[in-house]
Write a protein that holds these residues in place. Structure first.
Motif, PDB file in Angstrom:
ATOM      1  N   LEU A  32      26.301  41.025  50.971  1.00  0.00           N
ATOM      2  CA  LEU A  32      28.098  42.214  51.426  1.00  0.00           C
ATOM      3  C   LEU A  32      27.540  42.554  53.185  1.00  0.00           C
ATOM      4  O   LEU A  32      27.981  43.731  53.491  1.00  0.00           O
ATOM      5  N   ALA A  33      27.195  41.155  53.710  1.00  0.00           N
ATOM      6  CA  ALA A  33      26.523  41.705  55.260  1.00  0.00           C
ATOM      7  C   ALA A  33      27.015  39.904  55.871  1.00  0.00           C
ATOM      8  O   ALA A  33      27.376  39.260  54.312  1.00  0.00           O
ATOM      9  N   GLY A  34      28.335  40.546  56.591  1.00  0.00           N
ATOM     10  CA  GLY A  34      28.922  39.374  57.390  1.00  0.00           C
ATOM     11  C   GLY A  34      29.970  39.461  58.047  1.00  0.00           C
ATOM     12  O   GLY A  34      30.566  40.488  58.153  1.00  0.00           O
ATOM     13  N   ASP A  35      31.171  39.347  57.632  1.00  0.00           N
ATOM     14  CA  ASP A  35      32.495  39.013  57.496  1.00  0.00           C
ATOM     15  C   ASP A  35      32.965  40.521  56.396  1.00  0.00           C
ATOM     16  O   ASP A  35      32.324  40.362  55.353  1.00  0.00           O
ATOM     17  N   ASP A  36      33.758  41.729  57.161  1.00  0.00           N
ATOM     18  CA  ASP A  36      34.339  41.689  55.970  1.00  0.00           C
ATOM     19  C   ASP A  36      35.246  41.553  54.571  1.00  0.00           C
ATOM     20  O   ASP A  36      36.023  40.013  55.101  1.00  0.00           O
ATOM     21  N   ALA A  37      35.044  42.099  53.907  1.00  0.00           N
ATOM     22  CA  ALA A  37      35.948  41.645  52.646  1.00  0.00           C
ATOM     23  C   ALA A  37      36.903  42.668  52.349  1.00  0.00           C
ATOM     24  O   ALA A  37      36.658  44.224  51.787  1.00  0.00           O
ATOM     25  N   THR A  38      37.982  42.399  51.125  1.00  0.00           N
ATOM     26  CA  THR A  38      38.568  43.416  49.978  1.00  0.00           C
ATOM     27  C   THR A  38      38.930  42.105  48.660  1.00  0.00           C
ATOM     28  O   THR A  38      39.419  40.779  48.776  1.00  0.00           O
ATOM     29  N   TYR A  39      38.077  42.583  47.639  1.00  0.00           N
ATOM     30  CA  TYR A  39      38.225  41.602  46.037  1.00  0.00           C
ATOM     31  C   TYR A  39      39.051  43.157  46.059  1.00  0.00           C
ATOM     32  O   TYR A  39      38.839  43.814  44.850  1.00  0.00           O
ATOM     33  N   LEU A  40      40.512  42.983  45.523  1.00  0.00           N
ATOM     34  CA  LEU A  40      41.294  44.194  45.503  1.00  0.00           C
ATOM     35  C   LEU A  40      42.446  42.694  43.667  1.00  0.00           C
ATOM     36  O   LEU A  40      42.624  42.308  44.035  1.00  0.00           O
ATOM     37  N   PRO A  41      42.432  43.493  42.662  1.00  0.00           N
ATOM     38  CA  PRO A  41      43.142  43.315  41.622  1.00  0.00           C
ATOM     39  C   PRO A  41      44.522  43.210  42.362  1.00  0.00           C
ATOM     40  O   PRO A  41      44.719  44.412  43.287  1.00  0.00           O
ATOM     41  N   GLY A  42      45.301  42.601  41.181  1.00  0.00           N
ATOM     42  CA  GLY A  42      46.787  42.998  41.543  1.00  0.00           C
ATOM     43  C   GLY A  42      47.616  44.073  42.200  1.00  0.00           C
ATOM     44  O   GLY A  42      47.430  44.625  42.777  1.00  0.00           O
ATOM     45  N   PRO A  43      47.804  44.578  41.161  1.00  0.00           N
ATOM     46  CA  PRO A  43      49.284  45.976  41.347  1.00  0.00           C
ATOM     47  C   PRO A  43      47.763  46.596  40.999  1.00  0.00           C
ATOM     48  O   PRO A  43      46.487  46.657  41.074  1.00  0.00           O
ATOM     49  N   PRO A  44      48.149  48.147  41.832  1.00  0.00           N
ATOM     50  CA  PRO A  44      47.101  49.350  41.995  1.00  0.00           C
ATOM     51  C   PRO A  44      46.549  49.781  40.996  1.00  0.00           C
ATOM     52  O   PRO A  44      47.944  50.430  40.168  1.00  0.00           O
ATOM     53  N   PRO A  45      45.503  50.199  40.710  1.00  0.00           N
ATOM     54  CA  PRO A  45      44.445  50.654  39.545  1.00  0.00           C
ATOM     55  C   PRO A  45      44.168  52.223  39.630  1.00  0.00           C
ATOM     56  O   PRO A  45      45.616  52.811  41.173  1.00  0.00           O
TER      57      PRO A  45
END
Length: 110
Positions: A77-90
């Motif tokens: 959880l440290a290092g580069d920012d990351a986004t893990y989002l599903p396809g359509p917004p839940p």
């Protein structure tokens, strides 16, 4: 020596709620390098409800906070920012995990 600075915060953002409702939403948990852990407390089921939520402050000491930070680092959880989002917004909110390590803030969105 611990300074009381933030090392970990978990919040909810968005979801199927009115936009103004998120203004009153508190972080799920905030951990500070001096060992304080702050989270929202229970709310009595009364009408009318309280104006402000209660807060619970626990402490695990500086060594406990260091162990929590190490677990966050081991989890990647440290290092580069990351986004893990599903396809359509839940309809459910996104979880935002913020880790502060060596003066650098990393934000992960799930």
């Amino acid at each position: 020596m611990p300074s009381g600075g933030l090392i970990l915060r978990v919040t909810y953002v968005g979801g199927f709620v009115a936009p103004k409702a998120s203004r009153a939403r508190l972080p799920l948990v905030s951990v500070y390098d001096d060992g304080r852990i702050i989270s929202e407390g229970v709310t009595d089921m009364i009408y009318p409800g309280p104006l402000l939520p209660s807060l619970v402050v626990r402490t695990v000491g500086a060594s406990g906070a260091a162990a929590i930070l190490m677990a966050a680092l081991d989890a990647g959880l440290a290092g580069d920012d990351a986004t893990y989002l599903p396809g359509p917004p839940p309809d459910a909110p996104n979880t935002i995990i913020t880790v502060v390590h060596d003066g650098r803030q990393t934000v992960s969105t799930f």
